[in-house]
Scaffold this motif. Structure first.
Motif, mmCIF file in Angstrom:
data_model
loop_
_atom_site.group_PDB
_atom_site.id
_atom_site.type_symbol
_atom_site.label_atom_id
_atom_site.label_comp_id
_atom_site.label_asym_id
_atom_site.label_seq_id
_atom_site.Cartn_x
_atom_site.Cartn_y
_atom_site.Cartn_z
ATOM 1 N N ALA A 154 0.826 -1.214 0.000
ATOM 2 C CA ALA A 154 0.000 0.000 0.000
ATOM 3 C C ALA A 154 0.857 1.261 0.000
ATOM 4 C CB ALA A 154 -0.934 -0.004 1.203
ATOM 5 N N ALA A 155 1.962 1.237 0.761
ATOM 6 C CA ALA A 155 2.808 2.426 0.903
ATOM 7 C C ALA A 155 3.529 2.803 -0.385
ATOM 8 C CB ALA A 155 3.826 2.218 2.013
ATOM 9 N N THR A 156 3.778 1.842 -1.247
ATOM 10 C CA THR A 156 4.544 2.126 -2.463
ATOM 11 C C THR A 156 3.663 2.305 -3.699
ATOM 12 O OG1 THR A 156 4.893 -0.272 -2.736
ATOM 13 C CG2 THR A 156 6.651 0.990 -1.656
ATOM 14 N N GLU A 157 2.365 2.139 -3.548
ATOM 15 C CA GLU A 157 1.461 2.329 -4.687
ATOM 16 C C GLU A 157 1.565 3.762 -5.205
ATOM 17 O OE1 GLU A 157 -2.597 1.200 -4.042
ATOM 18 O OE2 GLU A 157 -2.048 -0.838 -3.475
ATOM 19 N N GLY A 158 1.720 3.876 -6.501
ATOM 20 C CA GLY A 158 1.764 5.190 -7.120
ATOM 21 C C GLY A 158 3.135 5.840 -7.117
ATOM 22 N N LEU A 159 4.103 5.272 -6.395
ATOM 23 C CA LEU A 159 5.454 5.832 -6.375
ATOM 24 C C LEU A 159 6.284 5.178 -7.470
ATOM 25 C CD1 LEU A 159 6.205 5.846 -2.533
ATOM 26 C CD2 LEU A 159 5.435 7.766 -3.946
ATOM 27 N N ASP A 217 9.701 6.535 -8.338
ATOM 28 C CA ASP A 217 11.124 6.721 -8.063
ATOM 29 C C ASP A 217 11.598 5.649 -7.088
ATOM 30 O OD1 ASP A 217 13.683 8.263 -7.996
ATOM 31 O OD2 ASP A 217 13.106 8.484 -5.885
ATOM 32 N N PRO A 218 12.645 4.892 -7.436
ATOM 33 C CA PRO A 218 13.089 3.807 -6.560
ATOM 34 C C PRO A 218 13.539 4.264 -5.174
ATOM 35 C CG PRO A 218 14.579 4.042 -8.441
ATOM 36 C CD PRO A 218 13.410 4.936 -8.694
ATOM 37 N N VAL A 219 14.153 5.437 -5.074
ATOM 38 C CA VAL A 219 14.586 5.925 -3.760
ATOM 39 C C VAL A 219 13.364 6.325 -2.932
ATOM 40 C CG1 VAL A 219 15.950 7.637 -2.513
ATOM 41 C CG2 VAL A 219 16.853 6.609 -4.614
ATOM 42 N N ALA A 220 12.391 6.944 -3.570
ATOM 43 C CA ALA A 220 11.149 7.287 -2.857
ATOM 44 C C ALA A 220 10.452 6.016 -2.383
ATOM 45 C CB ALA A 220 10.226 8.095 -3.759
ATOM 46 N N ARG A 221 10.502 4.975 -3.201
ATOM 47 C CA ARG A 221 9.892 3.698 -2.809
ATOM 48 C C ARG A 221 10.662 3.072 -1.636
ATOM 49 N NH1 ARG A 221 6.237 1.216 -6.204
ATOM 50 N NH2 ARG A 221 7.064 -0.852 -5.741
ATOM 51 N N LEU A 222 11.999 3.139 -1.687
ATOM 52 C CA LEU A 222 12.799 2.608 -0.576
ATOM 53 C C LEU A 222 12.506 3.364 0.714
ATOM 54 C CD1 LEU A 222 16.228 1.983 -2.346
ATOM 55 C CD2 LEU A 222 14.783 0.237 -1.264
ATOM 56 N N ALA A 263 10.092 -12.906 0.395
ATOM 57 C CA ALA A 263 9.153 -12.024 -0.306
ATOM 58 C C ALA A 263 9.234 -10.596 0.229
ATOM 59 C CB ALA A 263 7.733 -12.569 -0.178
ATOM 60 N N LEU A 264 9.433 -10.443 1.531
ATOM 61 C CA LEU A 264 9.586 -9.100 2.094
ATOM 62 C C LEU A 264 10.876 -8.454 1.617
ATOM 63 C CD1 LEU A 264 8.383 -9.085 5.804
ATOM 64 C CD2 LEU A 264 7.387 -7.934 3.840
ATOM 65 N N LEU A 265 11.963 -9.215 1.612
ATOM 66 C CA LEU A 265 13.239 -8.675 1.145
ATOM 67 C C LEU A 265 13.184 -8.297 -0.331
ATOM 68 C CD1 LEU A 265 15.804 -11.009 2.950
ATOM 69 C CD2 LEU A 265 15.273 -8.631 3.496
ATOM 70 N N ALA A 266 12.318 -8.977 -1.087
ATOM 71 C CA ALA A 266 12.198 -8.687 -2.514
ATOM 72 C C ALA A 266 11.707 -7.270 -2.773
ATOM 73 C CB ALA A 266 11.265 -9.697 -3.182
ATOM 74 N N PHE A 267 10.934 -6.708 -1.833
ATOM 75 C CA PHE A 267 10.509 -5.318 -1.980
ATOM 76 C C PHE A 267 11.727 -4.403 -2.093
ATOM 77 C CE2 PHE A 267 6.426 -6.640 -0.113
ATOM 78 C CZ PHE A 267 5.541 -5.871 -0.852
ATOM 79 N N ILE A 268 12.715 -4.667 -1.252
ATOM 80 C CA ILE A 268 13.937 -3.861 -1.253
ATOM 81 C C ILE A 268 14.773 -4.196 -2.492
ATOM 82 C CG2 ILE A 268 16.072 -3.343 0.007
ATOM 83 C CD1 ILE A 268 14.526 -4.387 2.549
ATOM 84 N N ASP A 283 15.452 8.773 6.407
ATOM 85 C CA ASP A 283 15.630 9.245 5.032
ATOM 86 C C ASP A 283 17.109 9.410 4.694
ATOM 87 O OD1 ASP A 283 12.947 9.276 4.454
ATOM 88 O OD2 ASP A 283 12.691 11.427 4.790
ATOM 89 N N PHE A 284 17.870 9.971 5.633
ATOM 90 C CA PHE A 284 19.311 10.122 5.450
ATOM 91 C C PHE A 284 19.962 8.756 5.180
ATOM 92 C CE2 PHE A 284 23.476 9.695 7.493
ATOM 93 C CZ PHE A 284 24.230 10.630 6.788
ATOM 94 N N LEU A 285 19.609 7.768 5.996
ATOM 95 C CA LEU A 285 20.175 6.432 5.856
ATOM 96 C C LEU A 285 19.835 5.837 4.490
ATOM 97 C CD1 LEU A 285 21.593 3.914 7.048
ATOM 98 C CD2 LEU A 285 19.372 3.241 7.981
ATOM 99 N N VAL A 286 18.581 5.934 4.088
ATOM 100 C CA VAL A 286 18.168 5.368 2.803
ATOM 101 C C VAL A 286 18.877 6.070 1.647
ATOM 102 C CG1 VAL A 286 16.228 4.995 1.212
ATOM 103 C CG2 VAL A 286 15.945 4.537 3.658
ATOM 104 N N ASP A 287 18.990 7.388 1.731
ATOM 105 C CA ASP A 287 19.735 8.118 0.681
ATOM 106 C C ASP A 287 21.158 7.602 0.564
ATOM 107 O OD1 ASP A 287 17.833 9.866 -0.403
ATOM 108 O OD2 ASP A 287 18.143 11.352 1.192
ATOM 109 N N ARG A 288 21.828 7.400 1.683
ATOM 110 C CA ARG A 288 23.210 6.925 1.649
ATOM 111 C C ARG A 288 23.286 5.495 1.140
ATOM 112 N NH1 ARG A 288 22.780 11.347 2.035
ATOM 113 N NH2 ARG A 288 24.071 12.906 3.058
ATOM 114 N N LEU A 289 22.370 4.662 1.554
ATOM 115 C CA LEU A 289 22.349 3.275 1.077
ATOM 116 C C LEU A 289 22.096 3.223 -0.427
ATOM 117 C CD1 LEU A 289 20.336 1.596 3.975
ATOM 118 C CD2 LEU A 289 22.752 1.205 3.435
#
Length: 196
Positions: free
Chosen positions: A76-81, A83-88, A130-135, A187-193
């Motif tokens: 649900a959280a990633t519907e409509g997004l 950009d991969p970073v926005a999705r992460l 399956a959960l890790l596949a989201f990432i 957000d900082f962490l995800v950007d760096r990753l």
């Protein structure tokens, strides 16, 4: 007659599992005991054992429901997004929000360990994958040349980093972040990753 018996068995199974989930929500992993589940569901201990071989099987079933809830929230959280970073970031924040709102269920995923050399059932392993596949799918979008082995390692690294940040903060460790600071630092962490 067989149909009635099957329906009755399915209802018993459902109520036992619902009772176990409720006990996990209320009191955490230690609250999920066969006698407590039987009492909460309104059945005998023998009825619980008829549907679940042991307490480990019952806890794995509860954890499967938790994983399913996390998966549904992430979907649900990633519907409509797009950009991969926005999705992460959405995935990371959803994980954090789920952990905050369902602390005992979330901890049950990581606090339960099978004794001895028992293996996690394959179905449960696949739910984790399956959960890790989201990432993984977002990382693959960001780095399409990455081979499967490197992708699997990077996916686990990213999950471990986010999970560690959530865990330390929710456990109120002195190095944990405040409720206000945590989303910004997530957000900082995800950007760096993601290499940004």
């Amino acid at each position: 007659m067989a149909g009635v018996q099957k329906a009755k068995s399915e209802e018993t199974h459902r109520r036992i599992l619902e009772a176990a989930v409720a006990l996990m929500e209320e009191g955490g992993l230690n609250a999920v005991q066969i006698r407590a589940v039987a009492a909460k569901a309104g059945y005998s201990v023998g009825s619980v054992y008829k549907h679940y071989a042991d307490i480990d099987a019952l806890i794995i079933a509860v954890n499967a429901i938790t994983l399913s809830q996390i998966r549904d929230a992430m979907t649900a959280a990633t519907e409509g997004l797009t950009d991969p970073v926005a999705r992460l970031k959405a995935l990371a924040h959803t994980y954090l929000d789920f952990a905050r709102a369902n602390v005992n269920l979330w901890r049950g995923l990581f606090d339960h360990h099978l004794a001895g050399a028992r293996e996690i059932p394959e179905e449960h392993r696949q739910e984790n994958i399956a959960l890790l596949a989201f990432i993984g799918q977002e990382i693959k979008t960001l780095e399409p040349a990455m081979d499967d082995a490197a992708l699997a390692a990077r996916t686990r690294t990213c999950f471990a980093a986010v999970h560690g940040l959530v865990t330390i903060s929710l456990e109120d460790r002195f190095i944990g972040l405040s409720e206000d600071t945590l989303p910004v630092e997530m957000d900082f962490l995800v950007d760096r990753l993601a290499g940004r």
